[in-house]
Motif scaffolding. Structure first.
Motif, short mmCIF file in Angstrom:
data_model
loop_
_atom_site.label_atom_id
_atom_site.label_comp_id
_atom_site.label_asym_id
_atom_site.label_seq_id
_atom_site.Cartn_x
_atom_site.Cartn_y
_atom_site.Cartn_z
N CYS A 152 0.83 -1.20 0.00
CA CYS A 152 0.00 0.00 0.00
C CYS A 152 0.87 1.26 0.00
O CYS A 152 0.61 2.20 -0.76
CB CYS A 152 -0.92 -0.02 1.22
SG CYS A 152 -1.94 1.46 1.38
N ALA A 153 1.89 1.26 0.85
CA ALA A 153 2.79 2.42 0.92
C ALA A 153 3.48 2.66 -0.42
O ALA A 153 3.64 3.80 -0.86
CB ALA A 153 3.82 2.20 2.02
N LYS A 154 3.84 1.57 -1.08
CA LYS A 154 4.51 1.68 -2.38
C LYS A 154 3.57 2.29 -3.42
O LYS A 154 3.97 3.15 -4.22
CB LYS A 154 4.96 0.28 -2.83
CG LYS A 154 5.79 0.27 -4.10
CD LYS A 154 6.23 -1.15 -4.44
CE LYS A 154 7.01 -1.17 -5.75
NZ LYS A 154 7.40 -2.56 -6.11
N VAL A 155 2.30 1.87 -3.39
CA VAL A 155 1.32 2.41 -4.34
C VAL A 155 1.09 3.90 -4.10
O VAL A 155 1.10 4.71 -5.03
CB VAL A 155 -0.02 1.63 -4.23
CG1 VAL A 155 -1.10 2.32 -5.06
CG2 VAL A 155 0.16 0.20 -4.69
N GLY A 160 2.53 9.76 -5.87
CA GLY A 160 3.08 11.09 -5.58
C GLY A 160 2.44 11.79 -4.40
O GLY A 160 2.58 13.01 -4.25
N PHE A 161 1.73 11.04 -3.55
CA PHE A 161 1.06 11.66 -2.40
C PHE A 161 2.09 12.08 -1.36
O PHE A 161 3.07 11.38 -1.11
CB PHE A 161 0.07 10.69 -1.77
CG PHE A 161 -1.15 10.42 -2.62
CD1 PHE A 161 -1.40 11.16 -3.77
CD2 PHE A 161 -2.05 9.43 -2.26
CE1 PHE A 161 -2.52 10.92 -4.54
CE2 PHE A 161 -3.17 9.18 -3.03
CZ PHE A 161 -3.41 9.92 -4.19
N ASN A 200 -5.99 17.75 -8.46
CA ASN A 200 -6.86 17.86 -7.29
C ASN A 200 -7.16 16.50 -6.65
O ASN A 200 -7.88 16.42 -5.65
CB ASN A 200 -8.20 18.51 -7.68
CG ASN A 200 -8.15 20.02 -7.52
OD1 ASN A 200 -7.13 20.57 -7.13
ND2 ASN A 200 -9.24 20.68 -7.83
N ILE A 201 -6.65 15.44 -7.26
CA ILE A 201 -6.94 14.09 -6.78
C ILE A 201 -6.41 13.90 -5.35
O ILE A 201 -7.09 13.34 -4.49
CB ILE A 201 -6.33 13.03 -7.72
CG1 ILE A 201 -6.96 13.11 -9.12
CG2 ILE A 201 -6.50 11.63 -7.13
CD1 ILE A 201 -8.43 12.77 -9.17
N GLU A 202 -5.19 14.37 -5.11
CA GLU A 202 -4.61 14.20 -3.78
C GLU A 202 -5.44 14.94 -2.73
O GLU A 202 -5.70 14.42 -1.65
CB GLU A 202 -3.16 14.70 -3.74
CG GLU A 202 -2.51 14.48 -2.38
CD GLU A 202 -1.04 14.85 -2.36
OE1 GLU A 202 -0.44 14.76 -1.28
OE2 GLU A 202 -0.49 15.23 -3.42
#
Length: 410
Positions: A152-155, A160-161, A200-202
Motif C-alpha cells: 500500500c505504501a509503495k502504491v 506522488g502523495f 486535485n486528486i490528492e
C-alpha cells in the motif's frame, strides 16, 4: 510458636511485595522478571503497576484486566518490552492508552515482532502517530501482515502523495492497506471521469479518504446515475463533488430523502430561503450531515430526521455549534440525548445567549430550594424570553444579576 512463624512469614512476603512494587514504580526502565511460581494476585499487582507507569488510569485498570486475562498469562517482561516498542514509535501516551484499551492484542510480542521494523520505516513516509495507531489496530483486528502495508505504501508513494495525505488516509481509513492497486487506480480514473482535475486528486483523497473503500461499480457509478435522475446536471454534480468530496459517501436514496424533508418543512420563508441559498443539492447534503451528527450522539435515525424536520433552524447552524449544544445538554444539564426528540427547539436557539443563562438561573434556584417542581428541558426552552424572565428572574434579584451577566458575556 507456629502462629508466630506464620505471622512473620506473612509479614516478610507483604514487605517484599511492597518493596518490589515500589522499586518497579520508581524505576520505569527496569525489567520485570516475574518468577514462575508467583501468585495470580501478585502478578496482577505487578501488571497493574506496569500499565500505570505507561499512563493507564487506575480507575479503569481492574475492568481492563478482567476483560483481558491473556495478559495475566503472558510473561511480564515481554509485556513491558511490547509497551516499550509502542512507545518507541512516538505514540503519545493518551493515544497509547486508547490503542491498548481498544485493541489489547497489540501487546502480543509475536504481533509487534512482525510490525516493529515495517511501521518504523513506514515505507519511506513520515507517518503521524494517529496513522500508526490506526494501522496497528486494524491489522491486529483483521490479521493483515506488514507485507500488505508495504504494498500500500509503495502504491501511494508511486501516486506522488505527500506525507500528510498518506497519514490522513491511513488514519481515517486504515482499510486501504487491504485495497489492491487496481482498485485505487480505478477510483482515480472515476474521479478524472467526472472532471476532477488530476492535480486535485490528492486533495480529494485527503478530505475524503473513505472513498477508497467504496465500490466504484456497486456504489459510485449508481450514485451519479441517481443524481442525474433527480434532475441535477453534470455541471451541478461536478461542482458539488469538487466543493464537498464527501457527497460521494451518500447512500443510494439518501439525498432524495433529505430533499423530500426540505420540501415538507413548515417554517418561515426566510429560513427556507436561507437553507436553499446555495442550491438544493447542497441543502440536501447539509441535512444529511446534521442527521449523521445527531445519530453519532445516540439518536436513532428516525428521531434524528424528526428533530431536523421539526426544528429547521438546526440546518443553518454549523456542526460544531450543534455538537457544543448536545454536549452541554448531556454533560452539564444532565439530560439524555433522546430529549431532543420531544424538544427539538433546543437546537434552534443560541447556546450562549439563551440556553446557558436560563440553565444557570434554574440551577441556582434548584440548589437553593426556590423551585416548587422540577423543570424539564421543555420548561427551560419553550417559554418566551419575557415569560421566562417574569417567572424565574424578576422575583429574585440575585437571579437577575446571573441572567444579565451571562447575557452580557455572550
Amino acid at each position: 510458636s507456629k502462629l508466630k512463624t506464620f505471622t512473620n512469614l506473612r509479614r516478610c512476603y507483604t514487605a517484599t511485595l511492597f518493596t518490589q512494587n515500589r522499586s518497579v514504580s520508581s524505576n520505569p526502565s527496569s525489567r520485570i522478571l516475574a518468577p514462575a511460581h508467583q501468585s495470580h494476585y501478585r502478578k496482577q499487582i505487578l501488571l497493574a503497576n506496569l500499565l500505570q507507569r505507561y499512563g493507564f488510569p487506575q480507575s479503569s485498570l481492574q475492568h481492563f484486566l478482567l476483560r483481558n486475562n491473556f495478559l495475566l498469562n503472558s510473561d511480564l517482561a515481554e509485556t513491558e518490552n511490547s509497551l516499550g516498542v509502542l512507545l518507541s514509535l512516538k505514540i503519545p501516551q493518551k493515544s497509547l492508552v486508547k490503542l491498548i484499551s481498544d485493541c489489547p492484542h497489540v501487546l502480543r510480542s509475536e504481533f509487534l515482532k512482525k510490525w516493529r521494523v515495517p511501521i518504523s520505516d513506514c515505507g519511506g513516509f513520515s507517518l503521524s502517530s494517529s496513522a500508526i495507531t490506526s494501522v496497528l489496530e486494524y491489522s491486529s483486528r483483521i490479521g493483515i501482515g506488514p507485507e500488505k502495508f508495504h504494498e500500500c505504501a509503495k502504491v501511494l508513494k508511486g501516486l506522488g502523495f505527500c506525507d500528510s495525505t498518506v497519514s490522513k488516509i491511513l488514519s481515517a481509513f486504515p482499510g486501504v492497506i487491504a485495497v489492491n492497486e487496481i482498485e485505487i487506480r480505478r477510483k482515480i480514473e472515476f474521479l478524472i471521469g467526472i472532471d476532477i482535475p488530476r492535480d486535485n486528486i490528492e486533495r480529494f483523497f485527503h478530505i475524503f479518504p473513505e472513498i477508497l473503500g467504496i465500490g466504484t461499480e456497486t456504489r459510485l457509478k449508481p450514485l451519479l446515475d441517481e443524481f442525474k435522475k433527480m434532475g441535477f446536471s453534470n455541471d451541478e454534480i461536478k461542482k458539488e463533488v469538487a466543493r464537498e468530496p464527501r457527497v460521494l459517501g451518500l447512500e443510494l436514496g439518501e439525498l432524495s430523502r433529505c430533499l423530500e424533508l426540505i420540501k415538507t418543512l413548515k417554517c418561515r420563508e426566510v429560513i427556507r430561503v436561507s437553507i436553499l441559498s446555495e442550491g438544493a443539492f447542497h441543502a440536501g447534503f447539509e441535512v444529511k450531515l446534521r442527521i449523521d451528527c445527531l445519530c453519532r450522539y445516540g439518536l436513532i435515525h428516525r428521531d434524528a430526521f424528526k428533530v431536523v424536520w421539526r426544528e429547521p433552524r438546526v440546518i443553518l447552524y454549523e456542526i460544531d455549534e450543534i455538537e457544543k449544544k448536545i454536549e452541554f445538554l448531556t454533560n452539564r444539564m444532565g439530560f439524555h440525548i433522546s430529549c431532543l426528540a420531544d424538544v427539538p427547539e433546543y437546537l434552534g436557539v443560541n447556546l450562549q445567549k439563551q440556553i446557558v443563562p436560563r440553565y444557570n438561573v434554574v440551577d441556582y434556584l434548584k440548589l437553593r430550594g426556590g423551585l416548587g417542581c422540577e423543570i424539564g428541558l421543555k420548561g427551560l426552552i419553550k417559554p418566551s424570553m419575557k415569560r421566562f424572565y417574569n417567572l424565574y428572574v424578576k422575583p429574585y434579584p440575585e437571579c437577575e444579576r446571573i441572567f444579565e451577566k451571562r447575557k452580557e458575556n455572550a
